[in-house]
Structures are given as C-alpha cells and as structure tokens.
Design a protein around this motif. Structure first.
Motif, PDB file in Angstrom:
ATOM      1  N   VAL A 190       0.841  -1.201   0.000  1.00 55.49           N
ATOM      2  CA  VAL A 190       0.000   0.000   0.000  1.00 55.49           C
ATOM      3  C   VAL A 190       0.877   1.254   0.000  1.00 55.49           C
ATOM      4  O   VAL A 190       0.576   2.232  -0.700  1.00 55.49           O
ATOM      5  CB  VAL A 190      -0.974  -0.017   1.195  1.00 55.49           C
ATOM      6  CG1 VAL A 190      -1.719   1.296   1.316  1.00 55.49           C
ATOM      7  CG2 VAL A 190      -1.964  -1.165   1.043  1.00 55.49           C
ATOM      8  N   LEU A 191       1.965   1.222   0.759  1.00 54.72           N
ATOM      9  CA  LEU A 191       2.892   2.362   0.742  1.00 54.72           C
ATOM     10  C   LEU A 191       3.532   2.543  -0.630  1.00 54.72           C
ATOM     11  O   LEU A 191       3.764   3.676  -1.069  1.00 54.72           O
ATOM     12  CB  LEU A 191       3.964   2.196   1.811  1.00 54.72           C
ATOM     13  CG  LEU A 191       3.503   2.406   3.250  1.00 54.72           C
ATOM     14  CD1 LEU A 191       4.636   2.118   4.220  1.00 54.72           C
ATOM     15  CD2 LEU A 191       2.962   3.799   3.451  1.00 54.72           C
ATOM     16  N   ALA A 192       3.802   1.459  -1.319  1.00 46.03           N
ATOM     17  CA  ALA A 192       4.338   1.558  -2.681  1.00 46.03           C
ATOM     18  C   ALA A 192       3.321   2.211  -3.607  1.00 46.03           C
ATOM     19  O   ALA A 192       3.678   3.025  -4.467  1.00 46.03           O
ATOM     20  CB  ALA A 192       4.727   0.174  -3.199  1.00 46.03           C
ATOM     21  N   LEU A 193       2.053   1.897  -3.415  1.00 46.56           N
ATOM     22  CA  LEU A 193       0.997   2.531  -4.217  1.00 46.56           C
ATOM     23  C   LEU A 193       0.887   4.019  -3.904  1.00 46.56           C
ATOM     24  O   LEU A 193       0.738   4.846  -4.811  1.00 46.56           O
ATOM     25  CB  LEU A 193      -0.334   1.823  -3.962  1.00 46.56           C
ATOM     26  CG  LEU A 193      -1.495   2.187  -4.864  1.00 46.56           C
ATOM     27  CD1 LEU A 193      -1.199   1.814  -6.304  1.00 46.56           C
ATOM     28  CD2 LEU A 193      -2.753   1.492  -4.396  1.00 46.56           C
ATOM     29  N   ILE A 205       8.906   8.724 -12.045  1.00 52.27           N
ATOM     30  CA  ILE A 205       7.608   8.034 -11.959  1.00 52.27           C
ATOM     31  C   ILE A 205       7.793   6.572 -12.360  1.00 52.27           C
ATOM     32  O   ILE A 205       7.290   5.664 -11.677  1.00 52.27           O
ATOM     33  CB  ILE A 205       6.555   8.724 -12.839  1.00 52.27           C
ATOM     34  CG1 ILE A 205       6.364  10.181 -12.422  1.00 52.27           C
ATOM     35  CG2 ILE A 205       5.222   7.978 -12.760  1.00 52.27           C
ATOM     36  CD1 ILE A 205       5.469  10.987 -13.347  1.00 52.27           C
ATOM     37  N   ALA A 206       8.508   6.340 -13.452  1.00 49.06           N
ATOM     38  CA  ALA A 206       8.768   4.968 -13.884  1.00 49.06           C
ATOM     39  C   ALA A 206       9.530   4.194 -12.811  1.00 49.06           C
ATOM     40  O   ALA A 206       9.265   3.016 -12.575  1.00 49.06           O
ATOM     41  CB  ALA A 206       9.541   4.975 -15.204  1.00 49.06           C
ATOM     42  N   THR A 207      10.458   4.872 -12.146  1.00 47.59           N
ATOM     43  CA  THR A 207      11.220   4.223 -11.070  1.00 47.59           C
ATOM     44  C   THR A 207      10.320   3.848  -9.903  1.00 47.59           C
ATOM     45  O   THR A 207      10.469   2.771  -9.316  1.00 47.59           O
ATOM     46  CB  THR A 207      12.357   5.151 -10.597  1.00 47.59           C
ATOM     47  OG1 THR A 207      13.188   5.459 -11.704  1.00 47.59           O
ATOM     48  CG2 THR A 207      13.179   4.501  -9.503  1.00 47.59           C
ATOM     49  N   SER A 208       9.362   4.708  -9.568  1.00 46.36           N
ATOM     50  CA  SER A 208       8.446   4.378  -8.460  1.00 46.36           C
ATOM     51  C   SER A 208       7.578   3.172  -8.818  1.00 46.36           C
ATOM     52  O   SER A 208       7.315   2.322  -7.965  1.00 46.36           O
ATOM     53  CB  SER A 208       7.590   5.586  -8.086  1.00 46.36           C
ATOM     54  OG  SER A 208       6.677   5.901  -9.106  1.00 46.36           O
ATOM     55  N   TYR A 209       7.153   3.081 -10.066  1.00 45.78           N
ATOM     56  CA  TYR A 209       6.411   1.892 -10.506  1.00 45.78           C
ATOM     57  C   TYR A 209       7.299   0.649 -10.451  1.00 45.78           C
ATOM     58  O   TYR A 209       6.835  -0.429 -10.054  1.00 45.78           O
ATOM     59  CB  TYR A 209       5.875   2.084 -11.926  1.00 45.78           C
ATOM     60  CG  TYR A 209       4.561   2.807 -12.002  1.00 45.78           C
ATOM     61  CD1 TYR A 209       3.356   2.146 -11.800  1.00 45.78           C
ATOM     62  CD2 TYR A 209       4.517   4.156 -12.312  1.00 45.78           C
ATOM     63  CE1 TYR A 209       2.150   2.811 -11.899  1.00 45.78           C
ATOM     64  CE2 TYR A 209       3.318   4.831 -12.408  1.00 45.78           C
ATOM     65  CZ  TYR A 209       2.136   4.149 -12.201  1.00 45.78           C
ATOM     66  OH  TYR A 209       0.938   4.804 -12.284  1.00 45.78           O
ATOM     67  N   ALA A 210       8.552   0.786 -10.857  1.00 48.40           N
ATOM     68  CA  ALA A 210       9.468  -0.351 -10.827  1.00 48.40           C
ATOM     69  C   ALA A 210       9.710  -0.827  -9.394  1.00 48.40           C
ATOM     70  O   ALA A 210       9.752  -2.038  -9.129  1.00 48.40           O
ATOM     71  CB  ALA A 210      10.796   0.015 -11.502  1.00 48.40           C
ATOM     72  N   LEU A 211       9.853   0.116  -8.468  1.00 45.34           N
ATOM     73  CA  LEU A 211      10.024  -0.263  -7.062  1.00 45.34           C
ATOM     74  C   LEU A 211       8.791  -0.983  -6.530  1.00 45.34           C
ATOM     75  O   LEU A 211       8.906  -1.950  -5.770  1.00 45.34           O
ATOM     76  CB  LEU A 211      10.334   0.966  -6.215  1.00 45.34           C
ATOM     77  CG  LEU A 211      11.715   1.581  -6.420  1.00 45.34           C
ATOM     78  CD1 LEU A 211      11.840   2.879  -5.628  1.00 45.34           C
ATOM     79  CD2 LEU A 211      12.800   0.599  -6.029  1.00 45.34           C
ATOM     80  N   SER A 212       7.612  -0.516  -6.910  1.00 46.06           N
ATOM     81  CA  SER A 212       6.398  -1.195  -6.463  1.00 46.06           C
ATOM     82  C   SER A 212       6.315  -2.598  -7.061  1.00 46.06           C
ATOM     83  O   SER A 212       5.868  -3.537  -6.399  1.00 46.06           O
ATOM     84  CB  SER A 212       5.154  -0.372  -6.802  1.00 46.06           C
ATOM     85  OG  SER A 212       4.960  -0.307  -8.190  1.00 46.06           O
ATOM     86  N   PHE A 213       6.771  -2.754  -8.304  1.00 44.28           N
ATOM     87  CA  PHE A 213       6.799  -4.090  -8.903  1.00 44.28           C
ATOM     88  C   PHE A 213       7.775  -5.005  -8.174  1.00 44.28           C
ATOM     89  O   PHE A 213       7.483  -6.188  -7.960  1.00 44.28           O
ATOM     90  CB  PHE A 213       7.153  -4.011 -10.389  1.00 44.28           C
ATOM     91  CG  PHE A 213       7.173  -5.356 -11.051  1.00 44.28           C
ATOM     92  CD1 PHE A 213       5.989  -5.984 -11.403  1.00 44.28           C
ATOM     93  CD2 PHE A 213       8.368  -6.009 -11.297  1.00 44.28           C
ATOM     94  CE1 PHE A 213       6.001  -7.238 -11.996  1.00 44.28           C
ATOM     95  CE2 PHE A 213       8.385  -7.253 -11.888  1.00 44.28           C
ATOM     96  CZ  PHE A 213       7.198  -7.876 -12.241  1.00 44.28           C
ATOM     97  N   LEU A 214       8.932  -4.487  -7.791  1.00 45.38           N
ATOM     98  CA  LEU A 214       9.904  -5.299  -7.050  1.00 45.38           C
ATOM     99  C   LEU A 214       9.350  -5.735  -5.698  1.00 45.38           C
ATOM    100  O   LEU A 214       9.559  -6.872  -5.273  1.00 45.38           O
ATOM    101  CB  LEU A 214      11.214  -4.540  -6.888  1.00 45.38           C
ATOM    102  CG  LEU A 214      12.029  -4.342  -8.164  1.00 45.38           C
ATOM    103  CD1 LEU A 214      13.248  -3.470  -7.879  1.00 45.38           C
ATOM    104  CD2 LEU A 214      12.446  -5.677  -8.751  1.00 45.38           C
TER     105      LEU A 214
END
Length: 160
Positions: A5-8, A109-118
């Motif tokens: 949820v924090l990643a979102l 922004i792309a990096t934040s999505y990548a971190l959430s995917f990890l």
C-alpha cells in the motif's frame, strides 16, 4: 500488505510531484492537455488496484484459507490460482506504469512503478514458497508433524 500500500501511495505522490514540477518548469506546452489527466488517471487505477493489494495482504494469513489448503491438492491449486490472478493483475499495473512513464522528464515516476513491482515480486515469492511448503497444507505445525510422522501409530507406539 503495508509495504504494498505504501508503494501505491509512493507511485501517486511521485506522479503528482513530477508532473507538477514538469508543468512549472515548462516541459509541457502551454496549449497542451491538462496535467490533471495523468494525476487523476493514476488515482483511479490505484483505487482499482487497492482492493487487490488488500486481498494479497490478507489472504495468505487468513485461517480459512489455511483450512482450505489443508483439504487437499485441488484446494491448494485453487488458492494458488486466485493468488496468481491477483498478483498478475497488480503486476500488469506496475509494469504498465513503468512502460508508460519511461520517457524523458518522467523517469522518477517509472522508477516508483518499478520499485512497487519489485516489492510485489518479493511478496509473490514469499507467498509461492508458503503455498508450496508443507505448512500451507497443515495450519498447525504440531498437527503437521503428527500427520506426517510415519513412526507414530494410533496406539502411541505400544503395539509390536
């Protein structure tokens, strides 16, 4: 679940900050579309993904799910398919965000999505290990040791 949820929340906060900063810096043309479109679309998609994240967070630790897994292989396969569907849907959201925002001036922004995917991949591995382990089939470890121990019999080892 809190990490997911924090990643979102991180994805939404970074999206808002980067788009707003890009607009202030003149990256977007003055006669271009509103910056509200990507911000609101990210919020709407996040609202769709949030219930799936909640299910991903709570299902593996739910007692009823552990009891279902102890009923046999077909139930474990069903639970596994349900978790796989949830993870796949959220994973496609994260990878789609990486692909969409991987353009100049939007790499954060792309990096934040990548971190959430990890983070999602990490929890997927943990849940897959739990589902494939013996503890998923037996909710109580003591019960599992009794069921799997071939040396114990119903008479408590007194017959010969």
């Amino acid at each position: 679940m809190l990490v997911l949820v924090l990643a979102l929340v991180l994805v939404n906060a970074v999206s808002y900050a980067v788009v707003l900063e890009n607009q202030r810096s003149g990256v977007y043309p003055i006669d271009g579309d509103s910056i509200g479109i990507p911000i609101i679309s990210t919020l709407v998609v996040s609202a769709v993904v949030l219930p799936m994240l909640v299910l991903i967070g709570f299902l593996p630790s739910a007692q009823f799910l552990r009891r279902l897994c102890s009923r046999g292989l077909p139930w474990r396969i069903g639970v596994g398919l349900l978790l796989l569907a949830l993870y796949a849907a959220v994973g496609f959201f994260a990878l789609g965000g990486v692909e969409y925002w991987a353009i100049p001036n939007h790499y954060w922004i792309a990096t934040s999505y990548a971190l959430s995917f990890l983070a999602l991949a990490f929890f997927f591995i943990l849940d897959a290990r739990w589902l494939l382990s013996n503890s998923a089939a037996h909710p109580d470890a003591r019960e599992a040791s009794l069921v799997l121990s071939p040396s114990q019999s119903r008479a408590g080892g007194r017959e010969r």
